[in-house]
Write a protein that holds these residues in place. Structure first.
Motif, PDB file in Angstrom:
ATOM      1  N   VAL A 187       0.842  -1.206   0.000  1.00  0.00           N
ATOM      2  CA  VAL A 187       0.000   0.000   0.000  1.00  0.00           C
ATOM      3  C   VAL A 187       0.875   1.253   0.000  1.00  0.00           C
ATOM      4  N   VAL A 188       1.934   1.225   0.801  1.00  0.00           N
ATOM      5  CA  VAL A 188       2.844   2.379   0.900  1.00  0.00           C
ATOM      6  C   VAL A 188       3.548   2.618  -0.435  1.00  0.00           C
ATOM      7  N   VAL A 189       4.052   1.565  -1.055  1.00  0.00           N
ATOM      8  CA  VAL A 189       4.749   1.704  -2.341  1.00  0.00           C
ATOM      9  C   VAL A 189       3.813   2.283  -3.400  1.00  0.00           C
TER      10      VAL A 189
ATOM     11  N   ALA B  13       3.593   1.585 -13.883  1.00  0.00           N
ATOM     12  CA  ALA B  13       4.236   0.268 -13.767  1.00  0.00           C
ATOM     13  C   ALA B  13       4.419  -0.126 -12.311  1.00  0.00           C
ATOM     14  N   VAL B  14       4.906   0.800 -11.482  1.00  0.00           N
ATOM     15  CA  VAL B  14       5.132   0.488 -10.064  1.00  0.00           C
ATOM     16  C   VAL B  14       3.814   0.213  -9.354  1.00  0.00           C
TER      17      VAL B  14
ATOM     18  N   THR C  25       0.960  -0.719 -10.652  1.00  0.00           N
ATOM     19  CA  THR C  25       0.358  -1.955 -11.159  1.00  0.00           C
ATOM     20  C   THR C  25       1.028  -3.170 -10.524  1.00  0.00           C
ATOM     21  N   ALA C  26       2.348  -3.149 -10.428  1.00  0.00           N
ATOM     22  CA  ALA C  26       3.061  -4.272  -9.815  1.00  0.00           C
ATOM     23  C   ALA C  26       2.667  -4.438  -8.356  1.00  0.00           C
ATOM     24  N   ALA C  27       2.621  -3.322  -7.614  1.00  0.00           N
ATOM     25  CA  ALA C  27       2.264  -3.399  -6.190  1.00  0.00           C
ATOM     26  C   ALA C  27       0.824  -3.859  -6.012  1.00  0.00           C
ATOM     27  N   SER C  28      -0.090  -3.339  -6.817  1.00  0.00           N
ATOM     28  CA  SER C  28      -1.505  -3.705  -6.688  1.00  0.00           C
ATOM     29  C   SER C  28      -1.733  -5.161  -7.061  1.00  0.00           C
TER      30      SER C  28
ATOM     31  N   PHE D 250      -6.076   3.605  -9.683  1.00  0.00           N
ATOM     32  CA  PHE D 250      -7.009   4.477 -10.413  1.00  0.00           C
ATOM     33  C   PHE D 250      -6.296   5.766 -10.844  1.00  0.00           C
ATOM     34  N   VAL D 251      -5.611   6.415  -9.887  1.00  0.00           N
ATOM     35  CA  VAL D 251      -4.920   7.671 -10.170  1.00  0.00           C
ATOM     36  C   VAL D 251      -3.809   7.463 -11.201  1.00  0.00           C
ATOM     37  N   ALA D 252      -3.090   6.358 -11.116  1.00  0.00           N
ATOM     38  CA  ALA D 252      -2.000   6.102 -12.059  1.00  0.00           C
ATOM     39  C   ALA D 252      -2.522   5.913 -13.478  1.00  0.00           C
TER      40      ALA D 252
END
Length: 375
Positions: A48-50, A67-68, A70-73, A91-93
């Motif tokens: 969540v933090v990343v 990319a970051v 999406t990978a974290a989610s 959503f924001v990304a």
């Protein structure tokens, strides 16, 4: 400086958005798990933090941010953690890529993000199966559509500003062309007649020819000074020549004197109390008088002219009549660029314009220009 300030403001805003997403993610992940009956394990919060902190650089590096996030989610969902606030960062990304990158590139990036995110639908600790396809797709389709809409609106606004700037530039060029036409046309007409007088008198009355040549010199100098003032608008690097006042009704005495030297007696009649006028109105009124008298010089033959000014609380009216050939004048007198330019100049200010043969003979030009009432 303004651009740097704007960049700093946008970076600050992105930092605040990332901070808000971080707070919401840390505070809302556990309640989301309780609501869905799924426990948020210890690895959920680092992810969540990343995802939240990556949003802080979303406008500088939108594709890297996507990319970051999406990978974290995806890792978060594959580990079986509940649907929760981390998806707001996703959503924001997606929105940022759609809003700030070309449509084709944004669509490709969003499509790749969707394929990666859909991994949790089929693999992971608790894959939702086909039931999870629609919710996952919605987290890409909705922000992408919003971002594209915002970008198109921004581009349309930019095009509108460009079109408006081009329209204003074209209008300015037309105004300068009209000014140059009025100045040069009037000056050359007066100089031409004075030169003919000088040539006619040179052999028999040289002293009168000298006076005509002096008038030519004075008229040409005044025309050049007025032309210099007019062209200052397209020469932004030079200040207006303070020696030559801006054309206006205050210059009618000089205009009358020049025309008298060219063989056209002019009478000026004023009704009402003269007062300062708005620059545009003052210039338009003067140009109407100047162009009308130039037409008298060119087309009326031997004649006299009368200028009538009428000052009213909400308008100023000018009228120029002459005793020339009137209806028998050449067709060019009643048409051509001069009268059309006068009419356009007056109507652009909300006034009325009329030109045609006078009832008592000769020709009549009149214009009424609105001004604000003085209280």
């Amino acid at each position: 400086m303004d651009r740097e300030r704007g960049d700093r403001g946008r970076r600050l805003l992105d930092g605040l958005v990332a901070l808000a997403l971080l707070v919401i993610g840390l505070a809302g992940t556990a309640p989301a798990g309780l609501n869905q009956g799924v426990e948020a394990g210890p690895a959920a919060y680092p992810l969540v933090v990343v995802a939240a902190l990556a949003v802080a650089v979303r406008r500088r590096w939108p594709l890297a941010t996507l990319a970051v996030v999406t990978a974290a989610s995806t890792a978060y969902l594959v580990l079986g953690y509940p649907y929760g606030p981390i998806l707001l960062s996703f959503f924001v990304a997606v929105y940022t890529v759609a809003a700030f990158r070309p449509a084709r590139l944004a669509a490709s990036a969003a499509g790749m993000a969707l394929l990666v995110l859909l991994t949790h639908v089929f693999v992971g600790v608790r894959p939702p199966g086909l039931v999870g396809l629609m919710p996952a797709a919605a987290w890409v389709v909705v922000p992408f559509a919003v971002g594209i809409t915002v970008r198109l609106g921004r581009e349309n606004a930019a095009r509108s500003r460009t079109d408006e700037a081009r329209r204003l530039a074209d209008a300015e060029r037309l105004r300068v062309a009209r000014e140059v036409h009025d100045v040069v046309g009037h000056g050359l007409a007066a100089i031409h007649l004075q030169a003919e007088i000088a040539l006619h008198l040179l052999a028999r009355k040289p002293e009168q020819a000298e006076a005509a040549l002096t008038a030519i010199s004075r008229t040409s100098k005044e025309a050049l000074d007025e032309l210099r003032v007019t062209l200052t608008v397209v020469r932004r690097d030079e200040a207006a020549d303070e020696r030559a006042p801006a054309p206006g009704l205050a210059q009618l005495p000089q205009l009358r004197e020049r025309l008298a030297g060219a063989g056209l007696p002019v009478t000026v009649e004023v009704a009402g109390s003269p007062r300062p006028l708005p620059v545009a109105v003052d210039l338009a009124a003067y140009r109407v008088v100047q162009e009308a008298l130039t037409n008298v010089l060119r087309h009326a033959g031997p004649a006299t002219a009368t200028i009538r000014l009428r000052y009213a609380p909400t308008e100023v009216a000018v009228e120029v009549t002459d005793t020339g050939r009137g209806p028998a004048a050449p067709a060019g007198r009643a048409g051509g660029y001069g009268l059309a330019g006068m009419r356009e100049r007056v109507t652009a200010l909300g006034g009325s314009f009329a030109a045609g043969p006078a009832s008592a003979g000769g020709f009549r030009v009149s214009a009424t220009l609105p001004v604000e009432e003085v209280t």
